[in-house]
Design a protein around this motif. Structure first.
Motif, mmCIF file in Angstrom:
data_model
loop_
_atom_site.group_PDB
_atom_site.id
_atom_site.type_symbol
_atom_site.label_atom_id
_atom_site.label_comp_id
_atom_site.label_asym_id
_atom_site.label_seq_id
_atom_site.Cartn_x
_atom_site.Cartn_y
_atom_site.Cartn_z
ATOM 1 N N MET A 18 54.469 15.036 -20.060
ATOM 2 C CA MET A 18 53.581 13.901 -20.180
ATOM 3 C C MET A 18 54.302 12.748 -20.864
ATOM 4 O O MET A 18 54.953 12.934 -21.871
ATOM 5 N N ALA A 19 54.146 11.588 -20.302
ATOM 6 C CA ALA A 19 54.749 10.393 -20.888
ATOM 7 C C ALA A 19 53.674 9.580 -21.608
ATOM 8 O O ALA A 19 52.571 9.408 -21.101
ATOM 9 N N ASP A 20 54.013 9.104 -22.788
ATOM 10 C CA ASP A 20 53.096 8.279 -23.561
ATOM 11 C C ASP A 20 53.380 6.811 -23.248
ATOM 12 O O ASP A 20 54.375 6.254 -23.695
ATOM 13 N N TRP A 21 52.509 6.171 -22.475
ATOM 14 C CA TRP A 21 52.687 4.793 -22.053
ATOM 15 C C TRP A 21 51.929 3.808 -22.936
ATOM 16 O O TRP A 21 51.955 2.607 -22.685
ATOM 17 N N LEU A 44 52.470 -0.324 -22.814
ATOM 18 C CA LEU A 44 51.389 -1.191 -22.338
ATOM 19 C C LEU A 44 50.967 -2.197 -23.393
ATOM 20 O O LEU A 44 50.750 -3.376 -23.088
ATOM 21 N N HIS A 69 47.494 5.602 -27.590
ATOM 22 C CA HIS A 69 48.226 6.525 -26.708
ATOM 23 C C HIS A 69 47.596 6.515 -25.318
ATOM 24 O O HIS A 69 46.379 6.563 -25.179
ATOM 25 N N VAL A 70 48.427 6.448 -24.294
ATOM 26 C CA VAL A 70 48.001 6.551 -22.899
ATOM 27 C C VAL A 70 48.934 7.554 -22.238
ATOM 28 O O VAL A 70 50.123 7.295 -22.084
ATOM 29 N N TYR A 71 48.408 8.710 -21.878
ATOM 30 C CA TYR A 71 49.232 9.764 -21.285
ATOM 31 C C TYR A 71 49.068 9.782 -19.776
ATOM 32 O O TYR A 71 47.963 9.586 -19.256
ATOM 33 N N THR A 72 50.141 10.026 -19.072
ATOM 34 C CA THR A 72 50.115 10.136 -17.616
ATOM 35 C C THR A 72 50.668 11.502 -17.217
ATOM 36 O O THR A 72 51.434 12.109 -17.938
ATOM 37 N N GLY A 73 50.288 11.937 -16.058
ATOM 38 C CA GLY A 73 50.856 13.173 -15.543
ATOM 39 C C GLY A 73 49.953 14.352 -15.563
ATOM 40 O O GLY A 73 48.979 14.578 -16.095
#
Length: 69
Positions: free
Chosen positions: A1-4, A8, A65-69
């Protein structure tokens, strides 16, 4: 998971705090000018300090925190 989240927040603040886009502090004729689309060295330094302060607030104290995946 990447923290975007930090990416942003930094991009949005960079666009919004571009000197002359929304406001310029200090302005050429007044202390604050709105929508002048002009800049100066003092305005760049002032906006960089404001950018760092707000970015630190969002990333350290609020922990965005914004997680993707």
């Amino acid at each position: 998971m990447a923290d975007w989240g930090p990416v942003l927040v930094a991009v949005v603040l960079f666009v919004l705090l571009t000197p002359g886009l929304l406001f310029q502090l200090p302005g050429h004729d007044r202390v604050v000018e709105f929508g002048s689309m002009r800049t100066s060295c003092a305005a760049v330094i002032a906006h960089a300090v404001i950018f760092f302060g707000i970015l630190a607030l969002f990333l350290i104290t609020i922990r965005v925190h914004v997680y993707t995946g």
